[in-house]
Structure formats: structure tokens, C-alpha cells
Design a protein around this motif. Structure first.
Motif, PDB file in Angstrom:
ATOM      1  N   ARG A   1       0.828  -1.213   0.000  1.00 61.36           N
ATOM      2  CA  ARG A   1       0.000   0.000   0.000  1.00 61.36           C
ATOM      3  C   ARG A   1       0.860   1.259   0.000  1.00 61.36           C
ATOM      4  N   HIS A   2       1.943   1.247   0.753  1.00 60.50           N
ATOM      5  CA  HIS A   2       2.809   2.420   0.869  1.00 60.50           C
ATOM      6  C   HIS A   2       3.747   2.568  -0.321  1.00 60.50           C
ATOM      7  N   LEU A   3       4.109   1.435  -0.930  1.00 58.77           N
ATOM      8  CA  LEU A   3       5.123   1.459  -1.986  1.00 58.77           C
ATOM      9  C   LEU A   3       4.550   1.597  -3.390  1.00 58.77           C
ATOM     10  N   ALA A   4       3.247   1.641  -3.511  1.00 62.08           N
ATOM     11  CA  ALA A   4       2.610   1.658  -4.829  1.00 62.08           C
ATOM     12  C   ALA A   4       3.019   2.865  -5.667  1.00 62.08           C
ATOM     13  N   ARG A   5       3.450   3.939  -5.019  1.00 66.80           N
ATOM     14  CA  ARG A   5       3.816   5.157  -5.754  1.00 66.80           C
ATOM     15  C   ARG A   5       5.270   5.154  -6.229  1.00 66.80           C
ATOM     16  N   LEU A   6       6.053   4.169  -5.811  1.00 65.93           N
ATOM     17  CA  LEU A   6       7.474   4.160  -6.157  1.00 65.93           C
ATOM     18  C   LEU A   6       7.658   4.022  -7.663  1.00 65.93           C
ATOM     19  N   ASN A   7       8.467   4.903  -8.225  1.00 70.37           N
ATOM     20  CA  ASN A   7       8.793   4.888  -9.659  1.00 70.37           C
ATOM     21  C   ASN A   7       7.554   4.804 -10.553  1.00 70.37           C
ATOM     22  N   GLY A   8       6.519   5.539 -10.154  1.00 69.69           N
ATOM     23  CA  GLY A   8       5.325   5.604 -10.987  1.00 69.69           C
ATOM     24  C   GLY A   8       4.419   4.395 -10.886  1.00 69.69           C
ATOM     25  N   GLY A   9       4.618   3.562  -9.885  1.00 63.75           N
ATOM     26  CA  GLY A   9       3.752   2.403  -9.691  1.00 63.75           C
ATOM     27  C   GLY A   9       4.512   1.106  -9.638  1.00 63.75           C
ATOM     28  N   ALA A  10       4.898   0.682  -8.435  1.00 64.22           N
ATOM     29  CA  ALA A  10       5.666  -0.549  -8.267  1.00 64.22           C
ATOM     30  C   ALA A  10       4.804  -1.639  -7.646  1.00 64.22           C
ATOM     31  N   THR A  11       5.043  -2.867  -8.066  1.00 69.64           N
ATOM     32  CA  THR A  11       4.396  -4.003  -7.421  1.00 69.64           C
ATOM     33  C   THR A  11       5.307  -4.530  -6.323  1.00 69.64           C
ATOM     34  N   THR A  12       4.724  -5.209  -5.356  1.00 66.34           N
ATOM     35  CA  THR A  12       5.482  -5.736  -4.225  1.00 66.34           C
ATOM     36  C   THR A  12       5.395  -7.253  -4.206  1.00 66.34           C
ATOM     37  N   HIS A  13       6.537  -7.897  -4.059  1.00 67.23           N
ATOM     38  CA  HIS A  13       6.600  -9.361  -3.996  1.00 67.23           C
ATOM     39  C   HIS A  13       7.364  -9.767  -2.738  1.00 67.23           C
ATOM     40  N   VAL A  14       7.040 -10.913  -2.222  1.00 65.75           N
ATOM     41  CA  VAL A  14       7.792 -11.493  -1.111  1.00 65.75           C
ATOM     42  C   VAL A  14       8.747 -12.531  -1.678  1.00 65.75           C
ATOM     43  N   LEU A  15      10.014 -12.424  -1.307  1.00 60.57           N
ATOM     44  CA  LEU A  15      11.013 -13.383  -1.760  1.00 60.57           C
ATOM     45  C   LEU A  15      10.677 -14.762  -1.195  1.00 60.57           C
ATOM     46  N   THR A  16      10.534 -15.732  -2.060  1.00 62.56           N
ATOM     47  CA  THR A  16      10.095 -17.048  -1.598  1.00 62.56           C
ATOM     48  C   THR A  16      11.251 -18.008  -1.390  1.00 62.56           C
ATOM     49  N   GLY A  17      12.208 -18.036  -2.319  1.00 64.09           N
ATOM     50  CA  GLY A  17      13.327 -18.951  -2.197  1.00 64.09           C
ATOM     51  C   GLY A  17      12.955 -20.354  -2.612  1.00 64.09           C
ATOM     52  N   PHE A  18      13.890 -21.283  -2.412  1.00 62.07           N
ATOM     53  CA  PHE A  18      13.689 -22.655  -2.873  1.00 62.07           C
ATOM     54  C   PHE A  18      13.920 -23.677  -1.771  1.00 62.07           C
ATOM     55  N   ALA A  19      14.279 -23.217  -0.566  1.00 61.21           N
ATOM     56  CA  ALA A  19      14.515 -24.112   0.561  1.00 61.21           C
ATOM     57  C   ALA A  19      13.433 -23.908   1.615  1.00 61.21           C
TER      58      ALA A  19
END
Length: 362
Positions: free
Chosen positions: A287-305
């Protein structure tokens, strides 16, 4: 294919991840205090996993890709940045680095953000903690996941990594697969345990800034619960707890915006670390980061382990690439082999000689 291990020496836990041909064969997490009290346990883990082609060891603030067997006492002091007799911070890390020189497997120490040639010199002025070696490793994993998600090359990845660790918070900017800027845990946003960057006047009033002080004054202290699990921060039930949570979130968001100046093509913010796994945290930050660089999506790093932290997984990817495995493109894009210098090379407010004396380097 190479058989390799990556190690992440976190404030809360030391994590070990082993991969071979894309398969995880070792996935462990040991409380840091326990691992440092019995460091031979780590050597036993490595021996049990042998034969190994390469191990990326616990590197603190980083070294420009030096073998553990070749590292000097000066190297270890520069990686840990602890004065003689200093007991604060991750006590015993230097001893652990020294112990790994005796490992049967080849062990290397990897760079921090400040060692990378991809970060322009003007961004390094009077800086040391632009992101420790484990932040570079977590960023490596974030770049790999970005490339897989977008079906692109790793050198086409542009993103901001926001590390929400159990003690520190940090932000790293990536432009076209290369790290270009960073705010480390002691020079950036408020952490769960750590205060982040200190106001100069606060440092003056403290009189002496010890290593222990760098691990104090964070959101837990503000909430009045400095020893509570990091995960409880996201569900405050008291006035001080809500104050701490709002300060924590806004400080991290500001850091992401600051480093995004160096990565104008970043359209993603990747959340990593202990707090990123807590329910609701991603939505709060998105919600807070949506304005970054004209509209950024947010992902959670999942990894493989399943068990080891993301930095240990990223360290394993770097080990694989350095040993000639499938992640060689990632190592090349990040310029790991081109890392150089020391963490003291860009100081102007104090001299390098003063810093060396503080560290007991003659």
C-alpha cells in the motif's frame, strides 16, 4: 554439476543451505548463540556434506572474494568491524571465520555492497554499511526470482530489495542485474532491534558509540518489548507498539524510495527477511510502496529451501556460480569476481588511519 553450500550468519540464526544440480541437499538453521558457542558444529556439517566444490562462508561486511585459508587477521577485522575487546554485535563471528580456514572444503568470503564496482564511487563517500555480504546474497536470490518470474535474463532485472530482518532493515537497488546502491542496517532504516542510521547529535550525546549500541534502539525498544520475537511487531496491541510499527514501516518505505533514485527502471520491490514472512506485512508495505517509480508491485522473496533463510540460499547460488554451475550468469552480472578494496576506502569525515587504529589494525 557443482555441489556447494551457502552460509548466512544472521543476528538471530546462522543458516546453511546446500544445493547440487538445482536440488537442496542441506537445509539447516541454528540459533546464532548456539552456533557460536559450539563452532565445531558448523565444521561437522560441512564435513558430513563432503565432497564439496565450494562454500560461501559468513563474511560480515564483506571481503573482495578471498579464500578463508588466505584471509589475514586484518581481513577478518575489516569484515567484522569490531575493535579489540569489543563484545557487541555478532560476538564470535571473527573466530568462526578463522575456524573455517581449517575446513576440508574450499571456503570463500564474499563482498558487501561497497566492494562492488557497479556502485559508483560518489555513492560510497563516507559510507561503510551499504549492505553487508548477506544482503548481496539475498539480492542475488531476488534477481534470480525476478528473471524466472519475468522470463528474462538476470541482467535485465531492475528492482529494490527491502530486507526486513530480525534485527536490521536494509534496502538495495538493482538496475539491469547489477547492484547500484544500498542503505545497510546501521546506515539506513529503523530495524526491529537496531536504530538504523543515528542522528549525528544523538551520536554526540551518546558520547561513545559501541558496537552494542548499533544493535539497540529499534522498534522493539520503542514498543517496550526489546526481547520479543520480531514477528509480534506487526500486530501491535499497545500505544507504544503502534508507534513502533508506524515508525518501522515508514522508515523502511522511505529507504526504498531513497535507493530507487539509483534504479529508475525498478518496478518491483521485493521484501525479504523474517518480517516479510508475517501475514499482512506484504499488503501493508504494498500500500505504501505503490507510488514508487510511478507504480511498483510488491513481492515477497520465496526462495527454494524450506528452512534456511533467503540469504543462505542466495549464498548457495553465488557458490554455484563461482564454481561454474548454472548461476554463473548471476555471478557475472553482479560482478562478484570484480569486487575490490576495503570498507574503509571511502572515508573522509575521519581518516582511514583513525579507523584502522579503532579496529586495532596497525
Amino acid at each position: 554439476m557443482p555441489r556447494v553450500i551457502g552460509i548466512d550468519p544472521g543476528t538471530v540464526s546462522i543458516d546453511v543451505c546446500g544445493i547440487e544440480d538445482g536440488r537442496v541437499f542441506l537445509d539447516r538453521s541454528v540459533p546464532t548463540a548456539e552456533a557460536l558457542a559450539a563452532p565445531d558444529t558448523l565444521l561437522a556439517l560441512l564435513d558430513a556434506a563432503s565432497p564439496l566444490d565450494l562454500v560461501t562462508g559468513p563474511s560480515g561486511y564483506g571481503l573482495p572474494l578471498v579464500a578463508a585459508s588466505d584471509a589475514t587477521e586484518t581481513d577478518r577485522r575489516l569484515a567484522c568491524l569490531a575493535a579489540p575487546g569489543e563484545r557487541g554485535g555478532i560476538d564470535g563471528l571473527r573466530s568462526l571465520m578463522r575456524l573455517l580456514a581449517r575446513a576440508a572444503a574450499p571456503v570463500v568470503f564474499t563482498p558487501g555492497v561497497i566492494h562492488l564496482a557497479s556502485v559508483p564511487a560518489h555513492r560510497k563517500v563516507n559510507r561503510i554499511d551499504m549492505g553487508t555480504a548477506d544482503k548481496v546474497c539475498a539480492t542475488a536470490l531476488a534477481i534470480r526470482e525476478f528473471a524466472d518470474r519475468h522470463r528474462c535474463r538476470v541482467d535485465e532485472a531492475s528492482l529494490v530489495l527491502l530486507e526486513l530482518g530480525g534485527a536490521f532493515t536494509a534496502a538495495v537497488a538493482v538496475e539491469n542485474g547489477r547492484i547500484v546502491d544500498g542503505l545497510g542496517g546501521t546506515s539506513g532504516p529503523l530495524g526491529v532491534r537496531a536504530s538504523g542510521a543515528l542522528d549525528g547529535e544523538v551520536a554526540f550525546l551518546a558520547g561513545t558509540v559501541s558496537k552494542a549500541l548499533l544493535f539497540h534502539g529499534g522498534a522493539g525498544t520503542i514498543a517496550g518489548t526489546p526481547d520479543a520475537p520480531a514477528e509480534t511487531m506487526a500486530t501491535p496491541t499497545t500505544g507504544p507498539g503502534r508507534l513502533a510499527w508506524h515508525a518501522y514501516v515508514e522508515s523502511a518505505v522511505k529507504a526504498a524510495f531513497v535507493v530507487s533514485v539509483a534504479s529508475p527502471h525498478a518496478r518491483e520491490v521485493v521484501l525479504s527477511g523474517r518480517l516479510a514472512q508475517v501475514a499482512g506485512v506484504r499488503d501493508e508495505f504494498a500500500r505504501h510502496l505503490a507510488r514508487l517509480n510511478g507504480g511498483a508491485t510488491t513481492h515477497v522473496l520465496t526462495g527454494f529451501a524450506a528452512v534456511s533463510k533467503q540469504a543462505a540460499q542466495g549464498a548457495a547460488l553465488l557458490a554455484d556460480g563461482l564454481a561454474g554451475g548454472a548461476s554463473a550468469d548471476l555471478v557475472d552480472s553482479l560482478g562478484i569476481r570484480d569486487a575490490s578494496g576495503t570498507v574503509l576506502d571511502h572515508l573522509y569525515v575521519i581518516s582511514r588511519e583513525t579507523a584502522k587504529r579503532r579496529l586495532g589494525i596497525l
